[in-house]
Design a protein around this motif. Structure first.
Motif, PDB file in Angstrom:
ATOM      1  N   ARG A  31      -0.381 -12.448  -6.715  1.00 38.40           N
ATOM      2  CA  ARG A  31      -0.712 -12.100  -5.328  1.00 38.40           C
ATOM      3  C   ARG A  31      -0.801 -10.583  -5.166  1.00 38.40           C
ATOM      4  O   ARG A  31      -1.707 -10.081  -4.516  1.00 38.40           O
ATOM      5  CB  ARG A  31       0.319 -12.674  -4.363  1.00 38.40           C
ATOM      6  N   MET A  32       0.125  -9.850  -5.758  1.00 35.06           N
ATOM      7  CA  MET A  32       0.104  -8.392  -5.617  1.00 35.06           C
ATOM      8  C   MET A  32      -1.123  -7.805  -6.317  1.00 35.06           C
ATOM      9  O   MET A  32      -1.735  -6.865  -5.811  1.00 35.06           O
ATOM     10  CB  MET A  32       1.392  -7.784  -6.170  1.00 35.06           C
ATOM     11  N   GLN A  33      -1.519  -8.355  -7.455  1.00 34.60           N
ATOM     12  CA  GLN A  33      -2.743  -7.895  -8.105  1.00 34.60           C
ATOM     13  C   GLN A  33      -3.939  -8.131  -7.185  1.00 34.60           C
ATOM     14  O   GLN A  33      -4.803  -7.265  -7.057  1.00 34.60           O
ATOM     15  CB  GLN A  33      -2.958  -8.609  -9.436  1.00 34.60           C
ATOM     16  N   ALA A  38      -8.056  -6.113  -3.495  1.00 36.54           N
ATOM     17  CA  ALA A  38      -8.643  -6.168  -2.156  1.00 36.54           C
ATOM     18  C   ALA A  38      -8.566  -4.805  -1.471  1.00 36.54           C
ATOM     19  O   ALA A  38      -9.510  -4.393  -0.790  1.00 36.54           O
ATOM     20  CB  ALA A  38      -7.936  -7.235  -1.313  1.00 36.54           C
ATOM     21  N   ALA A  39      -7.469  -4.098  -1.674  1.00 35.56           N
ATOM     22  CA  ALA A  39      -7.326  -2.759  -1.086  1.00 35.56           C
ATOM     23  C   ALA A  39      -8.386  -1.817  -1.646  1.00 35.56           C
ATOM     24  O   ALA A  39      -9.038  -1.079  -0.891  1.00 35.56           O
ATOM     25  CB  ALA A  39      -5.923  -2.213  -1.356  1.00 35.56           C
ATOM     26  N   GLY A  58      -0.695   2.692   0.366  1.00 36.11           N
ATOM     27  CA  GLY A  58      -0.820   2.789   1.827  1.00 36.11           C
ATOM     28  C   GLY A  58      -1.797   1.772   2.386  1.00 36.11           C
ATOM     29  O   GLY A  58      -1.566   1.188   3.455  1.00 36.11           O
ATOM     30  N   GLU A  59      -2.884   1.531   1.669  1.00 35.28           N
ATOM     31  CA  GLU A  59      -3.872   0.540   2.100  1.00 35.28           C
ATOM     32  C   GLU A  59      -3.278  -0.870   2.042  1.00 35.28           C
ATOM     33  O   GLU A  59      -3.489  -1.682   2.945  1.00 35.28           O
ATOM     34  CB  GLU A  59      -5.127   0.629   1.236  1.00 35.28           C
ATOM     35  N   VAL A  60      -2.534  -1.165   0.977  1.00 35.71           N
ATOM     36  CA  VAL A  60      -1.873  -2.474   0.861  1.00 35.71           C
ATOM     37  C   VAL A  60      -0.871  -2.642   2.002  1.00 35.71           C
ATOM     38  O   VAL A  60      -0.819  -3.694   2.651  1.00 35.71           O
ATOM     39  CB  VAL A  60      -1.183  -2.630  -0.516  1.00 35.71           C
ATOM     40  N   GLU A  61      -0.086  -1.607   2.271  1.00 37.10           N
ATOM     41  CA  GLU A  61       0.903  -1.675   3.345  1.00 37.10           C
ATOM     42  C   GLU A  61       0.249  -1.856   4.712  1.00 37.10           C
ATOM     43  O   GLU A  61       0.741  -2.628   5.546  1.00 37.10           O
ATOM     44  CB  GLU A  61       1.773  -0.415   3.338  1.00 37.10           C
ATOM     45  N   ALA A  62      -0.865  -1.180   4.944  1.00 41.68           N
ATOM     46  CA  ALA A  62      -1.579  -1.327   6.220  1.00 41.68           C
ATOM     47  C   ALA A  62      -2.069  -2.764   6.382  1.00 41.68           C
ATOM     48  O   ALA A  62      -2.000  -3.331   7.487  1.00 41.68           O
ATOM     49  CB  ALA A  62      -2.752  -0.346   6.293  1.00 41.68           C
ATOM     50  N   HIS A  63      -2.548  -3.353   5.310  1.00 41.08           N
ATOM     51  CA  HIS A  63      -3.029  -4.741   5.356  1.00 41.08           C
ATOM     52  C   HIS A  63      -1.878  -5.713   5.618  1.00 41.08           C
ATOM     53  O   HIS A  63      -2.001  -6.627   6.435  1.00 41.08           O
ATOM     54  CB  HIS A  63      -3.746  -5.094   4.058  1.00 41.08           C
ATOM     55  N   LEU A  64      -0.760  -5.520   4.909  1.00 43.09           N
ATOM     56  CA  LEU A  64       0.390  -6.417   5.043  1.00 43.09           C
ATOM     57  C   LEU A  64       1.229  -6.123   6.285  1.00 43.09           C
ATOM     58  O   LEU A  64       2.011  -6.950   6.712  1.00 43.09           O
ATOM     59  CB  LEU A  64       1.302  -6.313   3.817  1.00 43.09           C
TER      60      LEU A  64
END
Length: 113
Positions: A31-33, A38-39, A58-64
């Motif tokens: 999932r993290m990959q 996706a980011a 930061g992009e992953v955090e913004a999405h999550l």
């Protein structure tokens, strides 16, 4: 022994404390990959230059809409480089502490070299 059917797990060292093994088991590597890929894909729409791991984080955090570990994102990036989905564009990036670091881009999958 690991087979291709075994789900990937985060790395730990033999001398790591039990809490490190517990933390590693709590990470959903696949999932993290996917979140990292996706980011990078989303970032292509607004960013033309390669991105540092902390920017991708930061992009992953913004999405999550929650914090994630920087080491988790860096490790997933290295795994994705190994799989050929992501490339290290250069080592001209800057970390938040102003040290040089790698910058990443999505690989050109399916294009003849």
């Amino acid at each position: 022994m690991t087979t291709l059917l075994d789900p990937p797990t985060p790395p730990t060292r033999v001398e790591s404390p039990d809490t490190s093994f517990e933390a590693a088991e709590s990470v959903d590597v696949n999932r993290m990959q996917q979140l990292v890929l996706a980011a990078l894909h989303r970032m292509r729409t607004y960013r033309s230059e390669p991105a540092e791991a902390w920017v991708i984080q930061g992009e992953v955090e913004a999405h999550l809409q929650r914090k994630v570990s920087g080491s988790t994102v860096r490790t997933r990036l290295n795994e994705l480089v190994g799989k050929g989905f992501v490339e290290i564009a250069d080592r001209d990036g800057l970390s938040p502490t102003r040290h040089r670091c790698a910058r990443y881009v999505l690989a050109q999958i399916g294009k003849a070299a």
